[in-house]
Design a protein around this motif. Structure first.
Motif: not given
Length: 583
Positions: A452-463
């Motif tokens: 979760q970013t500081h703005t409250g969004q959920w960030h996904l990184t994948w392979t």
């Protein structure tokens, strides 16, 4: 994940039928035997058939049996209206004939006697078994018929074929016992008693069934009051049931057998049985597997006239021997399934609690395997506070696949925790180590990092290493696959660098990770399965996450699925709209 298909063409004698399950059952019959489907086409034949008719398997299988074989005494094609097999074939009843003719491959006709009977368990496609032998005395395959007071020779062979087919086509002990009872009652007796030896060497009177003489032939009465635990098997007793339970011999018995002073607790129970059932004649045979004695089969006559004779014992022994093999297979399967279920419960992890996220998982085993497989899911917290998500598939669905899955999952956990690197680098490390320190030859996996970013969004990184792509469904029902970050599967020894992909998960969106058992279906393309999943996931987007997951499995998983399925679904929180100033 299904392994690579292999084909093997064993050498076969000319004229032999292919060794499918039905053909293997027919080979145990010492006379001509073939099976036709509902359209009358030959779908299995034994080597005796090929020899008697002077035809190869290719000249038999797939052909209409009537057109190919039935002739009159002069070798002319026999009209179907004159064929005596026609009516019993269509009404699915047993019948026999003594004076008919089959066409041989060399153009001659073979005088035959025959029996026709329904073949195979009711839940499978209906088949019909035809048994026949040559009526000519000088035919090389003619053989003397064993004496039996129970059934004529062709009916005896048909019963043994049905016993083999029906009992070996189930891996459920209770179902195998039910089928065994239906095969022998009331055909051979009006009572059947089955005593089984448990894995702890205890005897349990498992089945006591009587044919209902006042109802139709298929109605049976189960006498539970006569069932239950039995005394231990005496080591020296000469009494019939005791000898059978030790695997010594088959024996005849009657009420008088147990009238004397009892030599064991089993003798007391046997006297109680004969008194309660009014059985006047019984035949008792051991139920054996190739490894041990599993119990005893008792056929009894109370209302049926006539006594059993020594000449009846070979048939009953044959039935009991086939039952023993089927029960042993079913027990082994259920034992493996129990071990597998316990193993699976320990292998599949509990999901972490991540504030603000909903998460649910499901695992469905392969229907015909041992309730365990190579599909897996995982989610765990990382050392920097992010959450790792993983789903994977190791080739196979058996205990070996489950063991390999545990190795891959645990290695991935260790690498992800220790290495503060992108998912692609972690999976690259896993792939490099896979062939050196595990027995896994091939696997697919998705590893994702969610934070979760500081703005409250959920960030996904994948392979993605060769796995079906994740599916992202918005709160409004827009669904699309995350096809980026796709790389080659694990175990190929490829040194191509792996890539990552990133995206933001919208508020109230659902991320779905799944294995190929959810979308793959025989006779359909993978794109069809992916489109089906996307369509139903979008339609269910408004459901609570647990309901979304369960309904999605019900709607999407193919009914003929033969693979296990793992599924991980998570949902981000719905953002509360900011109220304008002054409202």
């Amino acid at each position: 994940m299904a392994g690579p298909e292999r084909t093997h063409t064993p050498g076969a004698q000319a004229g032999a039928a292919p060794a499918g399950p039905a053909t293997q059952a027919l080979e145990a019959i010492g006379t001509g035997a073939y099976v036709v489907n509902e359209q009358g086409h030959i779908i299995a034949a034994n080597s005796h058939t090929a020899h008697l008719l002077q035809r190869t398997a290719a000249e038999l299988l797939g052909h209409d049996a009537h057109d190919l074989l039935h002739r009159d005494a002069h070798g002319q094609p026999l009209p179907q209206t004159q064929c005596r097999m026609r009516q019993p074939f269509h009404t699915r009843r047993t019948a026999q004939g003594e004076e008919d003719y089959f066409a041989r491959g060399d153009g001659s006709v073979l005088p035959v006697s025959w029996l026709i009977t329904p073949f195979g368990p009711a839940e499978h496609e209906h088949g019909t078994l035809v048994l026949f032998h040559a009526r000519s005395e000088d035919d090389l395959s003619a053989r003397p018929q064993p004496a039996t007071t129970l059934l004529p020779e062709l009916e005896r062979l048909a019963l043994l074929a049905a016993t083999t087919t029906q009992l070996t086509s189930t891996l459920d002990v209770e179902e195998a016992l039910r089928r065994l009872v239906s095969l022998v009652v009331p055909r051979l007796a009006d009572w059947v008693i089955i005593d089984l030896i448990t894995e702890r060497d205890e005897v349990w009177r498992t089945v006591v069934v009587e044919a209902d003489a006042d109802a139709d032939a298929d109605t049976q009465i189960r006498h539970e009051e006569l069932q239950g635990p039995m005394p231990p098997i005496p080591e020296e007793s000469p009494m019939p049931l005791s000898r059978a339970l030790r695997g010594v011999a088959s024996t005849l018995a009657g009420p008088q057998t147990y009238q004397g002073p009892p030599d064991s607790g089993i003798a007391v129970e046997q006297r109680r049985l004969f008194d309660a059932t009014a059985i006047h004649s019984a035949a008792i045979a051991p139920i054996r597997s190739t490894r041990a004695v599993l119990g005893a089969l008792t056929l009894g006559r109370a209302k049926q006239p006539g006594d059993f004779h020594a000449a009846d014992l070979p048939l009953i022994e044959d039935i009991a021997r086939r039952a023993g093999l089927a029960l042993d297979n079913a027990r082994l399967y259920q034992r493996q399934r129990k071990v597998a279920e316990t193993m699976q419960n320990h292998l599949l992890p509990q999901m972490p609690r991540v504030p603000g996220l909903q998460m649910t998982v499901r695992y469905l085993p392969a229907p015909d395997a041992s309730q365990v497989g190579g599909d897996w899911y995982d989610a765990f917290s990382l050392s920097d506070g992010a959450t790792a998500l993983a789903i994977g598939d190791v080739v196979g669905h058996d205990l070996e696949a489950a063991a390999g899955m545990a190795q891959v999952r645990n290695m991935l956990r260790a690498y992800a925790w220790a290495l503060h690197e992108p998912p692609s680098r972690i999976v690259q490390r896993l792939d490099e180590a896979l062939n050196h320190i595990t027995d896994v030859t091939m696997a697919t996996v998705i590893l994702a990092r969610l934070e979760q970013t500081h703005t409250g969004q959920w960030h996904l990184t994948w392979t993605n290493a060769g796995h079906p792509p994740p599916l992202l469904i918005t709160h409004d029902g827009l669904a699309h696959y995350l096809n980026d970050g796709h790389n080659i599967l694990l175990g190929t020894s490829s040194h191509t660098p792996r890539t990552d992909a990133t995206t933001q998960l919208p508020p109230g969106s659902t991320l779905l990770l799944y294995t190929d058992g959810l979308i793959e279906e025989s006779g359909h393309t993978l794109d069809e399965g992916l489109n089906r999943l996307r369509q139903h996931a979008a339609a269910l987007a408004h459901r609570p996450l647990t309901s979304f997951t369960d309904h999605l499995l019900q709607r999407v998983r193919p009914t003929a699925n033969d693979d296990d399925v793992a599924l991980l679904a998570l949902r981000t929180p719905t953002r509360t709209p900011t109220r304008p100033v002054g409202e």
